[in-house]
Write an enzyme that holds these catalytic residues in place. Structure first.
Site, PDB file in Angstrom:
ATOM      1  N   ASP A  49      65.814   9.015  39.214  1.00 31.10           N
ATOM      2  CA  ASP A  49      65.605   7.832  38.373  1.00 31.10           C
ATOM      3  C   ASP A  49      64.900   8.120  37.048  1.00 31.10           C
ATOM      4  O   ASP A  49      64.453   7.195  36.356  1.00 31.10           O
ATOM      5  CB  ASP A  49      64.826   6.753  39.139  1.00 31.10           C
ATOM      6  N   ARG A  63      62.791   6.030  32.168  1.00 34.50           N
ATOM      7  CA  ARG A  63      62.670   5.633  33.584  1.00 34.50           C
ATOM      8  C   ARG A  63      63.658   4.497  33.800  1.00 34.50           C
ATOM      9  O   ARG A  63      63.630   3.488  33.106  1.00 34.50           O
ATOM     10  CB  ARG A  63      61.240   5.181  33.874  1.00 34.50           C
ATOM     11  N   ASP A  68      64.558   2.620  42.305  1.00 38.83           N
ATOM     12  CA  ASP A  68      63.619   3.669  42.701  1.00 38.83           C
ATOM     13  C   ASP A  68      64.316   4.599  43.682  1.00 38.83           C
ATOM     14  O   ASP A  68      64.883   4.153  44.680  1.00 38.83           O
ATOM     15  CB  ASP A  68      62.386   3.036  43.355  1.00 38.83           C
ATOM     16  N   THR A  69      64.292   5.900  43.394  1.00 31.50           N
ATOM     17  CA  THR A  69      64.878   6.889  44.297  1.00 31.50           C
ATOM     18  C   THR A  69      63.764   7.668  44.996  1.00 31.50           C
ATOM     19  O   THR A  69      62.640   7.744  44.488  1.00 31.50           O
ATOM     20  CB  THR A  69      65.784   7.880  43.531  1.00 31.50           C
ATOM     21  N   GLU A  71      61.294  10.630  46.228  1.00 35.37           N
ATOM     22  CA  GLU A  71      60.650  11.649  45.402  1.00 35.37           C
ATOM     23  C   GLU A  71      61.199  13.054  45.658  1.00 35.37           C
ATOM     24  O   GLU A  71      61.541  13.419  46.781  1.00 35.37           O
ATOM     25  CB  GLU A  71      59.140  11.666  45.664  1.00 35.37           C
ATOM     26  N   ARG A 113      57.029   5.951  28.745  1.00 37.92           N
ATOM     27  CA  ARG A 113      58.454   6.191  28.960  1.00 37.92           C
ATOM     28  C   ARG A 113      59.264   4.951  28.584  1.00 37.92           C
ATOM     29  O   ARG A 113      58.826   3.827  28.815  1.00 37.92           O
ATOM     30  CB  ARG A 113      58.724   6.551  30.416  1.00 37.92           C
TER      31      ARG A 113
END
Length: 256
Positions: A49, A63, A68-69, A71, A113
């Protein structure tokens, strides 16, 4: 003669109107979310992501909004299941590709970001991650909620199909990824007949088996060796000391 002039004038006005409408239509097309008009180039994929792009004449870290992927590069967290798959999918899809960066209302997060939706061709990459079951809908903070409803609809379909992160019960939650759920069976069919990993006998009891045997949703028996691409994220149903033992038990070696 007057009638002829009036007809010519009417025709001229009609043609002018057509030109104006065509111009407006063109303007509308270029200001929409059609990603065929790329405005950036991906120079690096950090993980599923997060990526670096050349945008507006400088390098920017982006971002992805509303997704959300798991980690893979967090300094204080282990590599999470399906994190490597999400990262690999992002690298394969985006690396060195021209893309369209679409911003929402608030442009940056607290780390500086850019927050964005990334379009490649006529597809939005944020949606592609959700479709593959490689991301969850997350970090929903108004006013950056333009696509949240359709994102949730896409996520619902991936959940129903038990794709990716949704194949592990209680793993993907509203609060993040629950790593403790990885030790549980990976699908509903396995939940009906849960079994603990078994180990093959060994003459040397001081050594621990390291080869993981797993049965996927298609019923295929596959074994994974240390260092393999999916070794860390694989739920072991049997453990083996040697590849020969795994093959004798009916398992085949993972392709990667």
């Amino acid at each position: 003669m007057k009638t002829l002039k009036k007809t010519s004038l009417t025709l001229a006005m009609y043609l002018i109107l057509l030109v104006i409408l065509a111009t407006l239509a063109g303007c509308s097309a270029t200001t929409g979310t059609d990603s065929s008009d790329a405005n950036a180039k991906v120079v690096k994929v950090v993980d599923g992501d997060t990526l670096d792009v050349e945008f507006n004449g400088k390098k920017e870290r982006i971002r992805l909004l509303l997704v959300d992927t798991p980690e893979t590069v967090h300094p204080s967290k282990p590599v999470e299941p399906f994190g490597p798959e999400a990262s690999a999918f992002a690298k394969k899809t985006l690396t060195d590709q021209p893309v369209r960066v679409e911003l929402d209302v608030s442009e940056r997060d607290k780390y500086g970001r850019l927050l964005a939706y990334i379009w490649i061709g006529d597809k939005m990459f944020n949606e592609m991650l959700l479709e593959q079951g490689l991301a969850r809908v997350a970090y929903v903070y108004p006013p950056n909620v333009k696509y949240v409803d359709q994102f949730r609809e896409i996520q619902k379909k991936a959940q129903q199909a038990e794709l990716g992160i949704w194949s592990i019960e209680n793993y993907a939650t509203d609060k993040g990824f629950n790593d403790s759920a990885v030790s549980t069976p990976a699908s509903k069919s396995q939940n009906k007949n849960p079994k603990q990993p078994s180990t093959s006998p060994s003459k040397d009891s001081s050594k621990k088996p390291t080869i993981k045997g797993n049965i996927n949703r298609k019923g295929e028996k596959i074994y994974h060796v240390p260092g393999g691409a999916s070794y860390e994220s694989t739920k072991a149903e049997e453990m083996f000391y040697t590849e020969a033992e795994a093959e004798k038990a009916g398992y085949r070696k993972a392709k990667r």
